[in-house]
Design an enzyme around this catalytic site. Structure first.
Site, PDB file in Angstrom:
ATOM      1  N   HIS A  32      -3.685  -5.809   0.865  1.00 42.07           N
ATOM      2  CA  HIS A  32      -2.490  -5.965   2.522  1.00 42.07           C
ATOM      3  C   HIS A  32      -2.548  -7.301   2.464  1.00 42.07           C
ATOM      4  O   HIS A  32      -3.829  -7.694   3.821  1.00 42.07           O
ATOM      5  CB  HIS A  32      -3.260  -4.691   3.563  1.00 42.07           C
ATOM      6  CG  HIS A  32      -3.437  -3.496   3.521  1.00 42.07           C
ATOM      7  ND1 HIS A  32      -2.226  -2.594   3.872  1.00 42.07           N
ATOM      8  CD2 HIS A  32      -3.993  -3.111   2.788  1.00 42.07           C
ATOM      9  CE1 HIS A  32      -2.361  -1.507   3.878  1.00 42.07           C
ATOM     10  NE2 HIS A  32      -3.524  -0.955   3.271  1.00 42.07           N
ATOM     11  N   CYS A  70       1.036  -1.148   0.027  1.00 45.51           N
ATOM     12  CA  CYS A  70       0.128  -0.158  -0.039  1.00 45.51           C
ATOM     13  C   CYS A  70       0.800   1.355  -0.057  1.00 45.51           C
ATOM     14  O   CYS A  70       1.777   1.257  -1.166  1.00 45.51           O
ATOM     15  CB  CYS A  70      -1.085  -0.007   1.803  1.00 45.51           C
ATOM     16  SG  CYS A  70      -2.440   1.144   0.894  1.00 45.51           S
ATOM     17  N   GLU A 108      -1.286  -8.479   5.040  1.00 42.80           N
ATOM     18  CA  GLU A 108      -0.849  -9.199   6.157  1.00 42.80           C
ATOM     19  C   GLU A 108      -2.453  -8.424   7.433  1.00 42.80           C
ATOM     20  O   GLU A 108      -2.645  -9.631   8.276  1.00 42.80           O
ATOM     21  CB  GLU A 108      -0.097  -7.988   7.329  1.00 42.80           C
ATOM     22  CG  GLU A 108      -0.957  -7.085   7.689  1.00 42.80           C
ATOM     23  CD  GLU A 108      -0.729  -5.711   6.115  1.00 42.80           C
ATOM     24  OE1 GLU A 108      -0.142  -6.440   5.277  1.00 42.80           O
ATOM     25  OE2 GLU A 108      -0.650  -4.358   5.936  1.00 42.80           O
TER      26      GLU A 108
END
Lengths: 228, 87
Positions: free
Chosen positions: A195, A87, A197
């Site tokens: 993302h 990002c 994660e």
């Protein structure tokens, strides 16, 4: 031995702890590296996390790329070490010239916060090594400036040299060629808007991001990274 | 050392999509305005630069534009240097 992941913290980064949690759960050691540091202190892989470094002043990533730590990141990347920008981290890598192209405001001018379906393309990047091309992954996006843009000849080169890492199954932001993530020519520097994660635990609704993070940890132990 | 007021106009390069400009242009009929097209949105950056002459002021700012103030992948810059004022 467990890989050590250096996670760069700029003023305004806000996903560093999420990345640390995700890679720690996969068996790695996470180490936060402040943007004013000049060494990555033995990291085997580097992540530039999401957020709003320097408040996105001027352009996302435009100021962060001049942080002292970026010289160390560039040297690490030049030696073949795996570097991933997520990002805002992707925006920083593009601004720094470590990745081709730029990220513009989303085509619909909407801030997008939603899960998207990604399709892996390259099988050799630090984030997709040994992940079969065409693998579908549910991973969230959370951005306003995620419309990937590059000159037509640059885009053609990305496809020719296997630098498209992941693409959107259903393009949410107008990115050229549905591109969600790209790598440098060597494949060791990767940037993506989604993302991984945030898709690393069943409680988050998807664990698909672990496919990418696991590939990153595997890349961290490879000979190219050991050249440092 | 004289100081120069410098204006940098940053615009998206030709061919780069400008969703803000397009949205503004589409809204013009709502205001009853016709005959306006080619709307492009950019940004203006004003700087005060101490330099020996306006050429030097321009060089300093053009270097800043190339390295920092614009992203050459998507943006162009026009630099205008106004008359000097003594500080």
């Amino acid at each position: 031995m467990a890989a050590t992941v250096g996670i760069v913290v700029f003023p305004g980064s806000n996903c560093e702890h999420d990345v640390a949690e995700a890679v720690t759960r996969l068996g790695a050691t996470a180490r936060l590296v402040f943007h004013k540091e000049t060494s990555l202190a033995g990291a085997d892989a580097v992540v530039l996390p999401g957020g709003f470094a320097h408040g996105d002043a001027l352009r996302p990533g435009a100021i962060a790329r001049f942080s002292p730590v970026m010289a160390a990141v560039e040297a690490f990347a030049a030696e073949g070490g795996p570097v991933v920008g997520i990002c805002n981290g992707f925006q920083v890598l593009c601004e720094a010239g470590l990745l081709p192209g730029a990220l513009q405001k989303n085509r619909g001018l909407a801030f997008l916060c939603q899960e998207v379906e990604l399709v892996t393309v390259s099988e050799r990047s630090a984030l997709t090594a040994d992940v079969p091309s065409g693998t579908c992954l549910r991973v969230p996006i959370n951005h306003f400036e995620g419309c990937y843009t590059a000159a037509p000849e640059v885009l053609a080169g990305l496809h020719e040299r296997d630098q498209v890492v992941v693409r959107y199954a259903d393009n949410p932001n107008g990115s050229a060629g549905d591109i969600a993530g790209v790598s440098n020519e060597a494949g060791n520097v990767v940037g993506l808007m989604p993302h991984p994660e945030r898709a690393s635990h069943e409680l988050l609704g998807s664990e698909d991001g672990n496919v990418l993070l696991t590939a990153l940890l595997k890349s961290a132990g490879r000979p190219a990274a050991a050249l440092r | 050392m004289p100081a120069f007021e410098v204006l940098v106009e940053v615009t998206l390069r030709p061919g780069i999509a400008d969703p803000q400009g397009a949205t503004i242009e589409r809204s013009l009929p709502l205001l009853g305005v016709g005959g306006v097209s080619g709307v492009r949105v950019g940004k203006a950056i004003r700087l005060t630069v101490e330099a020996s002459d306006d050429d030097e002021a321009r060089r300093v700012v053009e270097d800043l534009c190339a390295r920092f103030l614009t992203n050459p992948v998507i943006e162009d810059a026009t630099v205008s240097v106004a008359a000097a004022s003594m500080r």
